[in-house]
Design a protein around this motif. Structure first.
Motif, PDB file in Angstrom:
ATOM      1  N   ASN A 283       0.779  -1.494  -0.082  1.00 52.61           N
ATOM      2  CA  ASN A 283       0.060  -0.029   0.067  1.00 52.61           C
ATOM      3  C   ASN A 283       1.004   1.482  -0.163  1.00 52.61           C
ATOM      4  OD1 ASN A 283      -1.961  -1.910   0.159  1.00 52.61           O
ATOM      5  ND2 ASN A 283      -2.672  -1.403   2.181  1.00 52.61           N
ATOM      6  N   TYR A 284       1.962   1.006   0.251  1.00 55.29           N
ATOM      7  CA  TYR A 284       3.093   2.495   0.401  1.00 55.29           C
ATOM      8  C   TYR A 284       4.237   2.037  -0.147  1.00 55.29           C
ATOM      9  CZ  TYR A 284      -0.114   3.410   4.603  1.00 55.29           C
ATOM     10  OH  TYR A 284      -1.299   3.909   5.288  1.00 55.29           O
TER      11      TYR A 284
ATOM     12  N   VAL B 212      -2.799   0.086   8.109  1.00 54.04           N
ATOM     13  CA  VAL B 212      -3.259  -0.935   7.166  1.00 54.04           C
ATOM     14  C   VAL B 212      -4.233  -1.569   7.828  1.00 54.04           C
ATOM     15  CG1 VAL B 212      -1.049  -1.201   5.678  1.00 54.04           C
ATOM     16  CG2 VAL B 212      -1.391  -2.805   7.846  1.00 54.04           C
TER      17      VAL B 212
END
Length: 347
Positions: free
Chosen positions: A63-64, A284
């Motif tokens: 996600n990052y 998350v």
């Protein structure tokens, strides 16, 4: 005096994964009489790391835009979200280091990257991670963050005995963890359950001496915690290392493979260092994970099952293609059994 037989053996648990491998490698495990049974305990940090904690790292990296830095054994551990190795094959930057200080060095040399160090280990590893945090702060390495997954061994022993799942007559206690915490912290838990313990090193002579002392205690039905590794371990432990740990970490709870949640079984970053905490900086959703079907790693880390009792052992789960962390880790019980022919060994 207690008597034992092959049908009613004296059961010794070697808590430490390094002891497990060395007892195989040196041949000690194969040479013990049939009235002595060795079982492995929750002393492999990779093995007891809960699936969701590793899945969390994978989700963060997905996600990052992060560079994940960790120890080599964590790379191949599979989860329903893949592994760090599969992330790397997809083009994500995953770096292996041998020391937490190397994570600081990498981040300093790659300041254009945002780096996450996944810190896994027992008390042995904590001082080095604390030193890396100290170094990170001193050098203003603002692109390095820590996801801390440190476990404390004594609360796990309380959980182990409290579960009542495993018969244990004596414990072979880990020398390197004990070098940090000392031999004294084991006394309350072993006294409560009236189980003797011996702290020992990792050479063939040291382990034989430790087992000999432990068997004398067991046979004579005597409780004691003996430090058979005095050249390294002190009763009070390493005060400087303990002070360094306490500068950056505080006691918290954690999930363990095989145990579930154990209160006070972790060391987590102090709140004052939340700006270094990857979990705070890269949130998350809590991953929903379950172990691979058929995998008995959770029972193996409790000493409740030997690896050959797992239907995957040596078949779909091998050293080349591990299904569970007990086969992945260099300290894993399944890896030791398969590497050294443990299906025909003592225990």
């Amino acid at each position: 005096m207690r008597t034992f037989s092959s049908d009613n053996p004296a059961t010794i648990m070697e808590v430490c994964g390094t002891h497990t491998h060395e007892l195989f490698r040196t041949g000690i495990r194969f040479a013990l009489p049939n009235w002595v049974k060795l079982i492995s305990g929750p002393g492999c940090p990779v093995c007891v790391t809960d699936d969701k904690d590793l899945a969390k790292v994978i989700l963060m990296a997905t996600n990052y835009d992060l560079t994940v830095i960790t120890f080599g054994d964590m790379i191949k551990v599979p989860t329903p979200f893949g592994s760090l190795a599969s992330l790397r094959s997809e083009g994500k930057n995953v770096q292996v280091v041998y020391s937490p200080v190397d994570a600081v060095k990498y981040a300093m040399e790659h300041q254009e990257e945002t780096c996450l160090f996944f810190a896994v280990g027992f008390e042995t590893t904590m001082p080095a991670v604390a030193a890396a945090i100290k170094d990170r702060l001193a050098r203003n390495v603002d692109n390095l963050f820590f996801l801390v997954n440190h476990k404390r061994i004594v609360p796990a022993l309380y959980a182990l005995f409290g579960s009542g799942r495993v018969k244990i007559d004596g414990l072979l206690l880990p020398g390197h963890v004990s070098a940090i915490i000392g031999s004294k912290p084991y006394e309350p838990v072993l006294s409560k359950y009236d189980v003797p313990g011996v702290v020992t090193g990792f050479s063939k002579d040291q382990m034989l001496r430790g087992i000999n002392i432990l068997l004398k205690l067991i046979v004579n039905d005597k409780f004691d915690v003996i430090n058979a590794y005095p050249e390294v371990v002190r009763e009070e432990g390493n005060k400087k290392a303990q002070a360094l740990i306490e500068s950056y970490f505080e006691v918290g709870g954690a999930f363990w493979r095989g145990f579930g949640f154990i209160p006070d079984s972790a060391m987590v970053l102090k709140k004052e260092f939340s700006d270094l905490d990857a979990e705070t900086q890269f949130p998350v959703e809590e991953p929903n994970v379950s172990p691979p079907p058929g995998c008995r790693c959770a029972d193996v880390v409790l000493g409740a099952a030997d690896p050959p009792s797992c239907p995957l052992f040596g078949k779909t789960c091998t050293l080349q293609n591990p299904v569970g962390p007990c086969m992945v880790s260099s300290e894993g019980t399944c890896a030791a059994w398969l590497r050294y022919g443990g299906a025909t060994s003592n225990g």
